[in-house]
Design an enzyme around this catalytic site. Structure first.
Site, mmCIF file in Angstrom:
data_model
loop_
_atom_site.group_PDB
_atom_site.id
_atom_site.type_symbol
_atom_site.label_atom_id
_atom_site.label_comp_id
_atom_site.label_asym_id
_atom_site.label_seq_id
_atom_site.Cartn_x
_atom_site.Cartn_y
_atom_site.Cartn_z
ATOM 1 N N CYS A 1 3.338 8.458 1.259
ATOM 2 C CA CYS A 1 3.868 7.508 2.241
ATOM 3 C C CYS A 1 4.119 6.200 1.505
ATOM 4 O O CYS A 1 3.204 5.584 0.962
ATOM 5 C CB CYS A 1 2.860 7.328 3.372
ATOM 6 S SG CYS A 1 3.388 6.142 4.613
ATOM 7 N N GLU B 1 0.830 -1.192 0.000
ATOM 8 C CA GLU B 1 0.000 0.000 0.000
ATOM 9 C C GLU B 1 0.866 1.244 0.000
ATOM 10 O O GLU B 1 1.948 1.270 0.594
ATOM 11 C CB GLU B 1 -0.909 -0.009 1.225
ATOM 12 C CG GLU B 1 -1.907 -1.134 1.101
ATOM 13 C CD GLU B 1 -2.888 -1.192 2.231
ATOM 14 O OE1 GLU B 1 -2.550 -0.774 3.354
ATOM 15 O OE2 GLU B 1 -4.007 -1.658 1.986
ATOM 16 N N CYS C 1 5.506 -5.074 16.018
ATOM 17 C CA CYS C 1 5.002 -4.104 16.997
ATOM 18 C C CYS C 1 3.539 -4.455 17.299
ATOM 19 O O CYS C 1 2.751 -4.707 16.394
ATOM 20 C CB CYS C 1 5.115 -2.688 16.445
ATOM 21 S SG CYS C 1 6.808 -2.248 16.013
ATOM 22 N N CYS D 1 -1.491 5.737 9.937
ATOM 23 C CA CYS D 1 -0.311 5.041 10.482
ATOM 24 C C CYS D 1 -0.735 3.752 11.163
ATOM 25 O O CYS D 1 -1.646 3.740 11.978
ATOM 26 C CB CYS D 1 0.393 5.883 11.553
ATOM 27 S SG CYS D 1 0.934 7.479 11.029
ATOM 28 N N SER E 1 11.532 6.508 8.550
ATOM 29 C CA SER E 1 11.219 6.153 9.937
ATOM 30 C C SER E 1 11.695 4.734 10.213
ATOM 31 O O SER E 1 11.501 3.836 9.402
ATOM 32 C CB SER E 1 9.710 6.249 10.159
ATOM 33 O OG SER E 1 9.392 5.886 11.481
ATOM 34 N N GLY F 1 6.435 -2.130 6.239
ATOM 35 C CA GLY F 1 7.811 -2.616 6.286
ATOM 36 C C GLY F 1 8.734 -1.754 7.105
ATOM 37 O O GLY F 1 8.385 -0.661 7.543
ATOM 38 N N CYS G 1 0.430 -2.468 15.672
ATOM 39 C CA CYS G 1 0.448 -2.172 14.231
ATOM 40 C C CYS G 1 -0.159 -3.300 13.414
ATOM 41 O O CYS G 1 0.223 -4.461 13.566
ATOM 42 C CB CYS G 1 1.889 -1.918 13.774
ATOM 43 S SG CYS G 1 2.014 -1.508 12.020
ATOM 44 N N ASN H 1 -4.267 4.672 15.956
ATOM 45 C CA ASN H 1 -5.287 4.400 14.944
ATOM 46 C C ASN H 1 -5.743 2.967 15.176
ATOM 47 O O ASN H 1 -4.932 2.043 15.115
ATOM 48 C CB ASN H 1 -4.704 4.578 13.540
ATOM 49 C CG ASN H 1 -4.303 6.020 13.284
ATOM 50 O OD1 ASN H 1 -5.098 6.936 13.466
ATOM 51 N ND2 ASN H 1 -3.060 6.233 12.878
ATOM 52 N N SER I 1 10.832 5.553 15.809
ATOM 53 C CA SER I 1 9.596 5.185 16.497
ATOM 54 C C SER I 1 9.942 4.729 17.903
ATOM 55 O O SER I 1 10.387 3.605 18.122
ATOM 56 C CB SER I 1 8.878 4.062 15.740
ATOM 57 O OG SER I 1 8.539 4.505 14.443
ATOM 58 N N LEU I 2 9.743 5.616 18.862
ATOM 59 C CA LEU I 2 10.113 5.336 20.255
ATOM 60 C C LEU I 2 8.981 4.587 20.946
ATOM 61 O O LEU I 2 9.156 3.479 21.433
ATOM 62 C CB LEU I 2 10.418 6.669 20.943
ATOM 63 C CG LEU I 2 11.581 6.737 21.910
ATOM 64 C CD1 LEU I 2 12.816 6.037 21.399
ATOM 65 C CD2 LEU I 2 11.880 8.197 22.224
ATOM 66 N N ASN I 3 7.835 5.235 21.041
ATOM 67 C CA ASN I 3 6.592 4.595 21.482
ATOM 68 C C ASN I 3 6.530 4.146 22.927
ATOM 69 O O ASN I 3 5.513 3.603 23.370
ATOM 70 C CB ASN I 3 6.233 3.403 20.577
ATOM 71 C CG ASN I 3 5.995 3.835 19.146
ATOM 72 O OD1 ASN I 3 5.683 5.007 18.894
ATOM 73 N ND2 ASN I 3 6.152 2.934 18.204
ATOM 74 N N CYS J 1 5.812 -6.914 7.208
ATOM 75 C CA CYS J 1 6.845 -6.425 8.122
ATOM 76 C C CYS J 1 7.198 -7.507 9.120
ATOM 77 O O CYS J 1 6.340 -8.282 9.539
ATOM 78 C CB CYS J 1 6.347 -5.183 8.878
ATOM 79 S SG CYS J 1 7.648 -4.357 9.829
HETATM 80 N N1 SAH Z 1 8.720 0.354 10.399
HETATM 81 C C1 SAH Z 1 9.036 1.772 10.452
HETATM 82 C C2 SAH Z 1 8.281 2.535 9.394
HETATM 83 C C3 SAH Z 1 6.774 2.601 9.605
HETATM 84 S S1 SAH Z 1 6.360 4.165 10.192
HETATM 85 C C4 SAH Z 1 8.762 2.292 11.853
HETATM 86 O O1 SAH Z 1 8.221 1.562 12.661
HETATM 87 O O2 SAH Z 1 9.147 3.419 12.165
HETATM 88 C C5 SAH Z 1 4.792 3.896 10.873
HETATM 89 C C6 SAH Z 1 4.603 4.695 12.135
HETATM 90 O O3 SAH Z 1 3.269 4.461 12.611
HETATM 91 C C7 SAH Z 1 5.547 4.267 13.249
HETATM 92 O O4 SAH Z 1 5.991 5.389 13.965
HETATM 93 C C8 SAH Z 1 4.656 3.415 14.130
HETATM 94 O O5 SAH Z 1 5.104 3.413 15.454
HETATM 95 C C9 SAH Z 1 3.315 4.076 13.950
HETATM 96 N N2 SAH Z 1 2.171 3.184 14.185
HETATM 97 C C10 SAH Z 1 2.132 1.846 14.045
HETATM 98 N N3 SAH Z 1 0.913 1.377 14.343
HETATM 99 C C11 SAH Z 1 0.156 2.445 14.673
HETATM 100 C C12 SAH Z 1 -1.210 2.611 15.040
HETATM 101 N N4 SAH Z 1 -2.028 1.570 15.145
HETATM 102 N N5 SAH Z 1 -1.648 3.855 15.293
HETATM 103 C C13 SAH Z 1 -0.823 4.920 15.168
HETATM 104 N N6 SAH Z 1 0.455 4.822 14.794
HETATM 105 C C14 SAH Z 1 0.949 3.595 14.551
#
Ligand code: SAH
Length: 377
Positions: free
Chosen positions: A135, A100, A146, A365, A223, A193, A149, A322, A246-248, A142
């Site tokens: 994007c 996508e 996570c 995202c 990212s 990915g 995701c 999301n 992506s710290l999270n 992937c």
């Molecule tokens: N794999 C890389 C590139 C993807 S970027 C990475 O993880 O950075 C996608 C971004 O969306 C990342 O910052 C991830 O943490 C965030 N993300 C993943 N799932 C999400 C969700 N359900 N809601 C909001 N953000 C999300």
């Protein structure tokens, strides 16, 4: 001399560099400047059929066709349009795999405050200017797993080639009738990915986008979920996008639970790589932080995050979760998101809230799962 097309049994031109196309032209008995003409035709003009490259002599055009060479622009298989104007494309490759790619006509304000042209656009006058963000995906599925995701649910099928990465962008630009550098387009490597697990093809695609398509590196952001050695590699590249991490989570216990990759490269290693990252003049690093209701979004988490990244020339992008089927987390109420932002801002960290784009069509995202049946979700 090596023939880049024949030896690698390549039947597709998209993905070849200027040097490779020049070599190919010479091998085909053509003057070397035909390489440049091919390069311009493929990336700047984005012609999709070799026979239509009118800058080339008819004989050479015919021989391309006879040799079974195609441009290799991937096909738009499906297109979903959101009420907010975002478009999610399902883009298919020759082997039947698809990914996508998302078109955001006004971006998602993700670049705000990052010290680049793209960031300045967002902040100028506080309203949206004439620009769009694409994007792009770097892998089919992937491997990073996570927990919040949707893409993780697919597992990883394969890496995309540089041609397939650039091809997504060519297909979308053609569909939208937009042409850089005249039209301002930002690229985020934030689709399906983990770009840093397909590093060589990702960085080759960056070169083709800058030199071929005409999108400056200051308008691109990659990212990563935190593949630490590749952060150092990126820092050493002569041409590179801006970096987002992506710290999270604000501590290792939490991050390991949400992002198992944290076992391999923990926060100490990750933040050290961020500190060591050689930033350009004005440039800021971006830390992304997905807010999961009552999991990582407390005032305590915000303070801990501020501590963790203190002294890094960085900004934070907050993304309220999301939602999606099979995701066991909730989206926090807006008040919690704003509170989190305020705590970080109060300790001097520039913090922005990413606008969700295209949630209604599963384009936001973390929602990229090649969802075709929207009604069922
Ligand atoms: N794999 C890389 C590139 C993807 S970027 C990475 O993880 O950075 C996608 C971004 O969306 C990342 O910052 C991830 O943490 C965030 N993300 C993943 N799932 C999400 C969700 N359900 N809601 C909001 N953000 C999300």
């Amino acid at each position: 001399m090596r023939n880049p097309v024949k030896e690698e049994k390549q039947t597709v031109l998209l993905g070849l560099t200027l040097g490779e196309l020049t070599e190919f032209a010479e091998q085909s008995g053509q003057p070397s400047y035909r390489g440049r003409q091919l390069f311009e035709a493929l990336y700047r003009q984005r012609i999709q059929i070799p026979e239509q490259i009118s800058t080339l002599p008819q004989g050479f055009r015919d021989s391309l066709g006879k040799a079974g060479l195609s441009v290799g622009t991937p096909k738009i298989e499906k297109k979903f349009v959101s009420s907010d104007g975002t478009v999610r494309y399902l883009i298919g490759f020759d082997d039947g795999q698809n990914v996508e790619t998302v078109w955001m006509p006004e971006g998602d304000r993700g670049e705000a405050g990052d010290g680049s042209d793209a960031g300045d656009d967002v902040q100028a006058a506080g309203h949206v200017l004439d620009r769009a963000t694409i994007c792009v995906s770097s892998q089919v599925g992937c491997a990073v797993d996570c927990q919040f995701c949707l893409t993780a649910l697919l597992g990883v099928k394969r890496n995309l080639t540089a041609g397939e990465i650039v091809g997504q962008i060519c297909a979308v630009l053609n569909d939208q009738h937009v042409s850089p550098p005249h039209d301002r387009v930002n690229i985020v490597f934030m689709g399906m990915g983990e770009p840093f697990l397909n590093y060589e093809n990702f960085i080759k695609a960056v070169g083709l986008l800058v030199e071929g398509v005409g999108i400056p590196e200051s308008r691109m952001t990659v990212s990563t979920a935190g593949i630490v050695p590749r952060i150092y590699d990126l820092g050493a590249e002569p041409m590179r996008p801006k970096l987002a991490i992506s710290l999270n989570a604000s501590n290792d216990e939490l991050r390991t639970r949400l992002m198992p990759i944290n076992r391999k490269w923990n926060l100490e290693k990750l933040v050290a790589a961020a500190r060591d990252f050689p930033l350009r003049n004005r440039e800021r690093l971006t830390f992304e932080y997905v807010l999961l209701n009552e999991v990582n979004d407390s005032a305590q988490n915000a303070r801990e995050l501020g501590e963790l990244i203190r002294g890094v020339r960085a900004k934070v992008n907050l993304i309220a979760l999301n939602p999606g089927p099979g995701i066991a987390f909730q989206t926090p109420a807006e008040g919690r998101v704003v509170q989190f932002q305020k705590i970080l801002r109060d300790v001097g960290v520039p913090t922005f809230i990413r606008r969700p784009r295209g949630r209604d069509i599963y384009a936001a995202c973390g929602q990229l799962k090649r969802t075709v049946e929207l009604a069922a979700s």
